[in-house]
Design a protein around this motif. Structure first.
Motif, PDB file in Angstrom:
ATOM      1  N   ASP A   1      -6.278   2.391  -7.354  1.00  0.00           N
ATOM      2  CA  ASP A   1      -6.544   0.943  -7.402  1.00  0.00           C
ATOM      3  C   ASP A   1      -5.804   0.283  -8.559  1.00  0.00           C
ATOM      4  O   ASP A   1      -5.287  -0.831  -8.425  1.00  0.00           O
ATOM      5  CB  ASP A   1      -8.049   0.683  -7.565  1.00  0.00           C
TER       6      ASP A   1
ATOM      7  N   SER B   1       0.834  -1.208   0.000  1.00  0.00           N
ATOM      8  CA  SER B   1       0.000   0.000   0.000  1.00  0.00           C
ATOM      9  C   SER B   1       0.870   1.260   0.000  1.00  0.00           C
ATOM     10  O   SER B   1       0.577   2.236  -0.686  1.00  0.00           O
ATOM     11  CB  SER B   1      -0.954  -0.002   1.189  1.00  0.00           C
TER      12      SER B   1
ATOM     13  N   VAL C   1      -2.196  -0.101  -7.589  1.00  0.00           N
ATOM     14  CA  VAL C   1      -2.036  -1.236  -6.653  1.00  0.00           C
ATOM     15  C   VAL C   1      -2.061  -2.553  -7.437  1.00  0.00           C
ATOM     16  O   VAL C   1      -1.185  -3.408  -7.264  1.00  0.00           O
ATOM     17  CB  VAL C   1      -3.167  -1.255  -5.581  1.00  0.00           C
TER      18      VAL C   1
ATOM     19  N   GLN D   1       0.974  -5.218  -7.882  1.00  0.00           N
ATOM     20  CA  GLN D   1       0.798  -6.579  -7.380  1.00  0.00           C
ATOM     21  C   GLN D   1       1.111  -7.603  -8.472  1.00  0.00           C
ATOM     22  O   GLN D   1       1.758  -8.617  -8.226  1.00  0.00           O
ATOM     23  CB  GLN D   1      -0.661  -6.761  -6.966  1.00  0.00           C
TER      24      GLN D   1
ATOM     25  N   ALA E   1       2.461   1.656  -3.534  1.00  0.00           N
ATOM     26  CA  ALA E   1       1.469   2.106  -4.514  1.00  0.00           C
ATOM     27  C   ALA E   1       1.130   3.577  -4.278  1.00  0.00           C
ATOM     28  O   ALA E   1       0.993   4.362  -5.219  1.00  0.00           O
ATOM     29  CB  ALA E   1       0.223   1.238  -4.415  1.00  0.00           C
ATOM     30  N   ARG E   2       1.029   3.956  -3.010  1.00  0.00           N
ATOM     31  CA  ARG E   2       0.720   5.358  -2.685  1.00  0.00           C
ATOM     32  C   ARG E   2       1.807   6.281  -3.242  1.00  0.00           C
ATOM     33  O   ARG E   2       1.532   7.294  -3.871  1.00  0.00           O
ATOM     34  CB  ARG E   2       0.614   5.507  -1.158  1.00  0.00           C
TER      35      ARG E   2
END
Ligand code: DC
Length: 226
Positions: free
Chosen positions: A172, A152, A175, A179, A155-156
């Protein structure tokens, strides 16, 4: 003791590894190479030639004539030249971004890049960053660092970077992309992303780049003093 001459920095995307490596290179006057650029350059050449990238023979043929070079114009700034073309500005394109993980997991690609990475490192006073530097490319590196952050957090950070660069991005999607790439990078059979046993682990969640720099400078000073 002199400073560590060869520093290997591994970890997943979005940990701040490149920024930190660049700053370390500037501080110590070391050459920095982000080895992901080599995988990206091969990906660019394969896509540009419309080569079916799942076809090992076709990719092998591309590699057999590939002339890949790196030209530094500062300790941490460089151009990547593939078959005489400066491909540096294409390495972050969307198409390269979405194909680089599957292409970089191919054995022929990884084997083709080993000598180039080792040649760069042999100059000494270098920092190489990637996924398998401490485990496969330079298992004898003087100092190995594994820089990590939670999904998280990574990704942020990547999302913020993209917004700052004026690129449209939805958190999203970032992310999910991350992943997907993590999965390919950590599950591939050859040289998967993993921490070398002798690498120092640095978790960067809730830390600024300056905090991490301080931590690493202390590690280097401690290494030099012992
Ligand atoms: O660090 P990066 O995002 O530029 O890396 C791009 C891809 O290249 C990534 O999916 C993993 C791969 N890579 C690799 O397999 N081994 C390395 N030493 C560096 C990058």
């Amino acid at each position: 003791m002199p400073k560590p001459s060869i520093i290997a920095i591994d970890g997943p995307a979005g940990t701040g590894k490149s920024t930190i490596s660049e700053r370390l290179a500037e501080k110590y006057g070391y050459l920095f190479v982000d080895t992901g650029a080599f995988y990206r350059a091969i990906t660019y050449v394969v896509l540009k030639g419309n080569v079916p990238y799942e076809d090992v023979d076709a990719v092998t043929a591309v590699l057999s004539t590939l002339n890949l070079r790196i030209e530094h114009d500062g300790v941490s700034s460089y151009r990547i030249i593939a078959n005489g073309e400066d491909v540096t500005d294409h390495l972050r394109s969307k198409s390269v971004e979405s194909h680089v993980s599957p292409i970089s997991k191919m054995t022929v690609v990884r084997e083709a890049l080993l000598p180039l990475q080792r040649k760069v490192a042999a100059q000494g006073n270098v920092i190489l960053a990637g996924r398998d530097i401490g485990t496969v490319v330079l298992p004898e590196a003087d100092l190995k660092l594994y820089i990590d952050a939670s999904l998280s957090e990574r990704a942020r950070r990547r999302h913020l970077q993209m917004m700052d660069a004026g690129k449209e991005a939805d958190l999203d999607t970032v992310v999910n992309d991350m992943q997907r790439r993590d999965k390919i990078d950590t599950e591939r059979s050859l040289a998967p992303l993993t921490r070398a046993e002798d690498a120092i682990y640095i978790l960067t969640d809730n830390k600024t780049i300056d905090d991490v720099m301080q931590e690493i400078i202390q590690i280097i000073e401690h290494w030099t003093a012992t």
